[in-house]
Design a protein around this motif. Structure first.
Motif, short mmCIF file in Angstrom:
data_model
loop_
_atom_site.label_atom_id
_atom_site.label_comp_id
_atom_site.label_asym_id
_atom_site.label_seq_id
_atom_site.Cartn_x
_atom_site.Cartn_y
_atom_site.Cartn_z
N GLU A 21 9.67 6.58 -4.24
CA GLU A 21 8.86 7.50 -3.44
C GLU A 21 9.15 8.94 -3.85
O GLU A 21 10.29 9.32 -4.10
CB GLU A 21 9.17 7.29 -1.96
N HIS A 53 0.84 -1.19 0.00
CA HIS A 53 0.00 0.00 0.00
C HIS A 53 0.89 1.25 0.00
O HIS A 53 1.83 1.35 0.79
CB HIS A 53 -0.91 -0.01 1.22
N VAL A 54 0.58 2.17 -0.89
CA VAL A 54 1.36 3.40 -1.02
C VAL A 54 0.39 4.56 -1.20
O VAL A 54 -0.77 4.37 -1.56
CB VAL A 54 2.33 3.32 -2.22
N ARG A 55 0.90 5.75 -0.96
CA ARG A 55 0.18 6.96 -1.31
C ARG A 55 0.84 7.53 -2.56
O ARG A 55 2.03 7.83 -2.58
CB ARG A 55 0.21 7.98 -0.17
N GLY A 83 -4.18 9.34 -3.68
CA GLY A 83 -4.70 8.65 -2.52
C GLY A 83 -3.95 7.36 -2.29
O GLY A 83 -2.88 7.11 -2.88
N GLU A 84 -4.52 6.50 -1.46
CA GLU A 84 -3.88 5.23 -1.14
C GLU A 84 -4.27 4.20 -2.19
O GLU A 84 -5.42 4.11 -2.62
CB GLU A 84 -4.32 4.74 0.24
#
Length: 516
Positions: free
Chosen positions: A373, A309-311, A416-417
């Protein structure tokens, strides 16, 4: 008692003087030697000493043990060839690839001193053969008359009838082809013992003459060998330097049949592997984004299904009216048109640290913040959208003057996620992102008009976006899959400072296109 003590003292003084003399000789010898002795001279000195001291004894020993040694060599050679055949034939036997098996047996039977090669199935059926076959065809009988040479290798001798009525003695090596704990087949290689006897006699004559000549020529030969041995070492040093500088096309053309030759072959293999890896990286980066390709190549042993899970932010850029446009143009023109405009999307995504996730017909999906990131992924997504529309407008002006077809994009951006990782099946997977935030970005692009950029409130809530982007509220949209209306915004432009940096890149791109 005193006499004994005096004798011990005298002996001690004598040993002390002798030790001092030897130390003095060593010191003088060390001082006489040069600080650097080339490896060629060291090698020549060592070989000369060993050859002169050992050739007489070595010649006598080799002659007396020649037959036994040749038999041992035959056994070792036979096992080696047989092991190679068994290992190479394992997969073709399991796959039923008879053509590959025939190629293997033909290659082996074509070698000097190998009379024949056979690959049997697990039931004893001959799958592929070349050259001479044993007179006994039953595999059980072959094993029954064989002698166990090693835990997995058997050998037996048999007579071959020649065309002139004479018989020659042959020797065969046999072993099962195993896959895990199952016997998938059997491999057999046959050699001539007549050539073994002839080689033994020839070797004896050669050894006698070599023993006489080597004693006289050892010094000269050792020196020449030392010089020759040191030359490829320097070549290896040059080759290592070339590889270190990224020249993966460096190859050794010299062919040697010694350890240095194996080292050169190993180096060529390594250089080819590095070149292939470099080429694979270049090709792979044309099918997936550079960042994704680099991550995959750096973690090849960890490529598996799954994600985290990432934003992140997602951009969907869709061509308006593509269906009617494609109906008017031939397929090759449609492909050329898509490539022209999608190259602008690719240039924009690279400039703003985006990753092209996939091309979906006339739509392109770009992600920001994965796999690397990016704390400013929201701003970069919006800025990329503005740059795409600016590039498209600039290109359309040029194409309009040439009377060519024009294309308009509508873009949706959301953040968002989401789940990022390798998704699909074990046989075919793709690095991508999925989730509700991704679906919403796609929906936003569908409600945008030509030339518009529609973003969600989640994008504008990012601190890195508020002061850098000029927006106005668009409308409350009821999107498919959403119970409540979604507040959307239209992006009009970037703040002046950020717009100026973008214009520099746009100008450089079109200057480059014009010069090309």
């Amino acid at each position: 008692m005193r006499n004994k003590i005096d004798g011990n003292r005298a002996a001690g003084r004598s040993r002390g003087r002798g030790g001092a003399v030897r130390a003095g000789w060593r010191a003088r010898a060390t001082a006489w030697l040069p600080a650097h002795i080339p490896i060629a001279y060291k090698f020549a000195w060592a070989i000369t000493t060993l050859v002169v001291a050992g050739m007489a004894l070595l010649g006598l020993t080799i002659i007396s043990n020649q037959n036994e040694l040749m038999l041992a060599q035959m056994d070792d050679f036979g096992q080696t060839i047989l092991d190679q055949l068994a290992v190479s034939a394992k997969e073709p036997v399991l796959a039923g690839d008879l053509l590959a098996l025939r190629v293997m047996t033909n290659n082996l039977a074509g070698r000097e001193s190998i009379l024949g090669a056979v690959v049997y199935g697990d039931n004893g059926e001959v799958l592929a053969s070349s050259g001479v076959l044993p007179t006994v065809e039953d595999i059980v009988t072959l094993y029954g008359r064989s002698t166990k040479l090693s835990p997995s290798t058997y050998t037996f001798e048999w007579q071959l009838s020649e065309a002139d009525g004479s018989e020659s003695s042959e020797i065969s090596f046999l072993r099962p082809i195993r896959f895990e704990n199952l016997v998938a087949g059997h491999a057999l290689v046959t050699f001539s013992q007549a050539s073994l006897a002839q080689s033994s006699q020839e070797a004896k004559r050669v050894i006698v003459w070599a023993t006489v000549l080597m004693a006289a020529l050892s010094t000269l030969i050792a020196f020449v060998m030392g010089r020759r041995m040191s030359r490829p070492i320097h070549d290896l040093m040059d080759a290592s330097k070339a590889i270190g500088e990224g020249d993966y096309r460096y190859r050794f053309t010299e062919r040697r049949n010694d350890e240095i030759g194996y080292l050169m072959d190993g180096f060529n293999t390594m250089a080819r592997g590095l070149l292939q890896k470099s080429q694979v990286e270049q090709v792979l980066s044309r099918f997936v984004d550079d960042s994704v390709a680099s991550e995959l190549l750096e973690n090849l042993d960890q490529v598996s299904l799954g994600g985290k899970h990432v934003r992140a932010a997602v951009l969907f850029a869709d061509i308006v009216g593509f269906t009617s446009l494609s109906e008017k143009l031939p397929p090759e023109k449609v492909g050329e048109l898509l490539n022209t405009y999608f190259s602008l999307v690719a240039r924009s995504s690279r400039f703003y640290n985006g990753t092209i996730d996939k091309f979906i017909g006339d739509c392109v999906m770009v992600v920001f913040g994965v796999p690397q990131e990016d704390p400013e992924h929201c701003f970069h997504a919006v800025a990329c959208a503005v740059m795409i529309q600016s590039l498209v407008k600039r290109l359309n002006a040029i194409r309009e003057g040439l009377g060519e077809e024009l294309v308009e994009f509508r873009i949706g951006v959301n953040a968002g996620e989401m789940l990022a990782g390798n998704l699909g099946a074990d046989e075919r997977m793709q690095y991508t992102v999925v989730g509700d935030a991704v679906n919403l970005a796609s929906r936003l692009s569908s409600i945008a008009d030509s030339g518009e950029i529609v973003v969600s409130a989640d994008v504008l809530d990012d601190p890195a976006v508020k002061e850098r982007v000029l927006v106005r509220q668009y409308r409350e949209a009821q999107l498919r899959g959403k119970a409540m209306p979604v507040t959307t915004y239209l992006v009009e432009d970037l703040a002046s400072d950020y717009r100026a940096a973008m214009e520099v890149e746009i100008e450089a791109l079109f200057v480059q296109k014009e010069s090309a």
